[in-house]
Design a protein around this motif. Sequence first.
Motif: not given
Length: 166
Positions: A1-20
């Motif tokens: 479910e979360i992996a599917q939501e991650f697929s809509t983001f670019t790599e840069d945005v994903l890194i920012e989310i995971l850093q938060k």
Amino acid sequence: EIAQEFSTFTEDVLIEILQKYAEADLSTINSKKGFLKGIIKRYRQRVSTQAPPTGPNPNTYNTLPFAVRVKIETLVATGLIGPNDIDEKCCQELAQYDEQTGVEFLNRLQNADLSTIRNKANYLLGIMKKKAPGDASRIGATRAPQASAAALAQYRVHPYYPPYQA
């Protein structure tokens, strides 16, 4: 479910989310999955409420796939392009392609030596025009069916040359 939501983001945005997520004190959080979903939700709201670059019409800009808009906003935020560099015509052309192809075009723009490019909008349009207009990545595009060699053989037609006429 979360992996599917991650697929809509670019790599840069994903890194920012995971850093938060990594910055939080996870020992005080009961539902880590819910916490991560909350970060994703806030990030989506923040991105969707941000004003688009001032170049294109907001209605045209909002028709772009989500990942394409995020990529444009990331390029503007990092200073690689200006807020007026992606114009109305670029948005209209980007809207003709699927999300993955649109992000691919913007990645090519990002990887180019932009210091030598005066008109980034026209450069991006050139990148898009190199893609075949009948390509299946274009929304609504279909490929013409290809006849097999066996099907052509029954009509004695060579696939590359017109029939011989006496």
